[in-house]
Design a protein around this motif. Structure first.
Motif, short mmCIF file in Angstrom:
data_model
loop_
_atom_site.label_atom_id
_atom_site.label_comp_id
_atom_site.label_asym_id
_atom_site.label_seq_id
_atom_site.Cartn_x
_atom_site.Cartn_y
_atom_site.Cartn_z
N PHE A 14 -67.61 55.96 -22.95
CA PHE A 14 -68.79 56.77 -22.69
C PHE A 14 -68.75 57.43 -21.32
O PHE A 14 -68.10 56.94 -20.39
N CYS A 15 -69.49 58.52 -21.22
CA CYS A 15 -69.62 59.25 -19.96
C CYS A 15 -70.30 58.35 -18.92
O CYS A 15 -71.25 57.62 -19.26
N PRO A 16 -69.86 58.37 -17.67
CA PRO A 16 -70.49 57.52 -16.64
C PRO A 16 -71.98 57.77 -16.45
O PRO A 16 -72.69 56.88 -15.98
N SER A 17 -72.46 58.96 -16.82
CA SER A 17 -73.89 59.24 -16.67
C SER A 17 -74.74 58.50 -17.69
O SER A 17 -75.96 58.42 -17.54
N GLN A 18 -74.11 57.96 -18.72
CA GLN A 18 -74.85 57.19 -19.74
C GLN A 18 -74.94 55.73 -19.29
O GLN A 18 -73.95 55.01 -19.29
N LEU A 19 -76.13 55.33 -18.92
CA LEU A 19 -76.33 54.00 -18.37
C LEU A 19 -76.13 52.93 -19.44
O LEU A 19 -76.42 53.15 -20.62
N LEU A 20 -75.70 51.75 -19.00
CA LEU A 20 -75.49 50.65 -19.94
C LEU A 20 -76.78 50.30 -20.66
O LEU A 20 -76.77 50.04 -21.87
N THR A 21 -77.90 50.30 -19.94
CA THR A 21 -79.18 49.98 -20.58
C THR A 21 -79.51 50.98 -21.68
O THR A 21 -80.06 50.61 -22.73
N LYS A 79 -62.18 64.64 -26.33
CA LYS A 79 -63.18 64.46 -25.26
C LYS A 79 -64.29 65.47 -25.46
O LYS A 79 -64.07 66.66 -25.54
N SER A 80 -65.51 64.97 -25.57
CA SER A 80 -66.71 65.82 -25.53
C SER A 80 -67.58 65.23 -24.44
O SER A 80 -67.21 65.24 -23.28
N VAL A 81 -68.74 64.68 -24.77
CA VAL A 81 -69.51 63.94 -23.77
C VAL A 81 -68.76 62.66 -23.43
O VAL A 81 -68.53 62.33 -22.28
N GLY A 82 -68.36 61.93 -24.46
CA GLY A 82 -67.51 60.77 -24.29
C GLY A 82 -66.09 61.09 -24.73
O GLY A 82 -65.78 62.21 -25.15
N ALA A 83 -65.21 60.12 -24.63
CA ALA A 83 -63.83 60.26 -25.11
C ALA A 83 -63.66 59.35 -26.31
O ALA A 83 -64.07 58.18 -26.28
#
Length: 339
Positions: free
Chosen positions: A80-87, A59-63
């Motif tokens: 991916f981290c939840p802060s990274q938007l799908l768009t 785990k870093s930004v994502g897992a």
């Protein structure tokens, strides 16, 4: 030979205490058994196979999870981290597809970009392996600089629309930490780090340089080598909208950082300047005066950003970014380069 473990067993080994809570920022309240069951389901739904075993879980930004499938194929799942938007992630993978199609050493997506019923975004990639090298070796530094210039030749004319803005261009001084257990609230003892970041942020924003899809976590930690050549570059969700000079400045400040074996995390001023000169050699033209100003400011921001995380950890390494920042006798890692 890499040892295979049942995925749940590997999760039990790799994630305990605060690290387990950090993983939960992505996977939610699921137990390790439930995470394992979720991943098994995703493998079946996206790849039509079962899991034979797990190679790694990090785990870093994502897992990320390295998996061996029933066919014997190795793949990597990234959540991916939840802060990274799908768009934003759609834009990232649009650019990654261009990179892969060019023959650049990047892992091809092995599935579509998907979302679970509770909103976790992920994708499978082809597993690509290699050796970690020491970027304090000149030949390794030269290869990293050369390859980054090659990436610019591929992505330099691509539209960065949809990508997140570089941290220096956002509304906040700092982007959110990827470690949930680091206490990064304003600390009076760290205000001197904030002041460096504010100054560099203002310098970067004052220069109207064109933006491109830029890999802002470029360095040896995200590359693997076969002999003296990079055979794979990871971490493509670190693509941001930034100028070329900002990307190269950040890379010059952090290309040596890795935690696989003992070596200074940060480059010396001479190594950072050499990285830029080697990049220019591949680029076949020098940076302009405005670009050189942004190079230096971006390097300093990256050092301050990493130093802040080390400060918050309470146990900063003696060869890390905080130590570098504290030892400065000038105002910039690249002061001599920008003169």
């Amino acid at each position: 030979m890499t040892k295979l473990l049942p995925l749940q067993d590997l999760l039990d080994i790799e994630f305990e205490g605060e690290w387990r809570a950090d993983l939960a920022t992505i996977t939610g309240l699921r137990s390790n058994q439930q995470i394992s069951m979720l991943i098994e389901r995703l493998v079946w739904e996206e790849l039509g196979q079962e899991i034979r075993g797990a190679l790694f879980a990090e785990k870093s930004v994502g897992a990320v999870f390295g998996l061996e499938l029933s066919s014997g194929e190795w793949v990597v799942l990234k959540l991916f981290c939840p802060s990274q938007l799908l768009t934003q992630l759609v834009a990232v993978h649009r650019c990654l597809n261009v990179v892969v199609q060019s023959g650049f050493p990047a892992p091809p997506p092995r599935s579509r970009l998907f979302q679970t019923e509770d909103g976790i975004t992920g994708i499978f990639y082809t597993f690509m392996a290699g050796t970690v090298r020491n970027a304090h070796e000149p030949i390794v530094r030269q290869e990293l600089a050369r390859l980054l210039a090659e990436l610019t030749s591929i992505l330099g004319h691509e539209n960065p629309t949809g990508l997140p803005l570089a941290p220096t261009r956002g509304n906040e001084l700092w982007s959110a930490s990827h470690r949930s257990f680091l206490k990064l609230d304003e600390d009076p003892e760290a205000q001197w780090i904030d002041e460096i970041a504010r100054r560099t942020q203002a310098v970067i924003r004052a220069k109207a340089l064109p933006l491109m899809p830029a890999h802002l976590d470029w360095g040896v930690k995200n590359c693997r080598f076969h002999q003296d050549r990079v055979c794979v570059v990871y971490d493509w969700d670190s693509l941001f909208a930034a100028s070329e000079a900002e990307m190269v400045g950040r890379a010059a400040a952090q290309f040596t950082a890795q935690w696989d074996f003992p070596a200074p995390l940060t480059p010396s001023p001479a190594e950072a300047s050499a990285f830029i000169v080697e990049y220019e050699t591949t680029r076949r033209r020098p940076f302009s005066d405005d670009e050189r100003v942004v190079l230096a400011a971006s390097a300093d921001y990256a050092i301050a950003q990493n130093a802040r995380l080390e400060f918050a950890s309470g146990v900063p390494p003696n060869n890390g970014f905080l130590a570098l920042l504290q030892s400065w006798s000038s105002d910039s890692l690249l002061e001599a380069f920008t003169d």
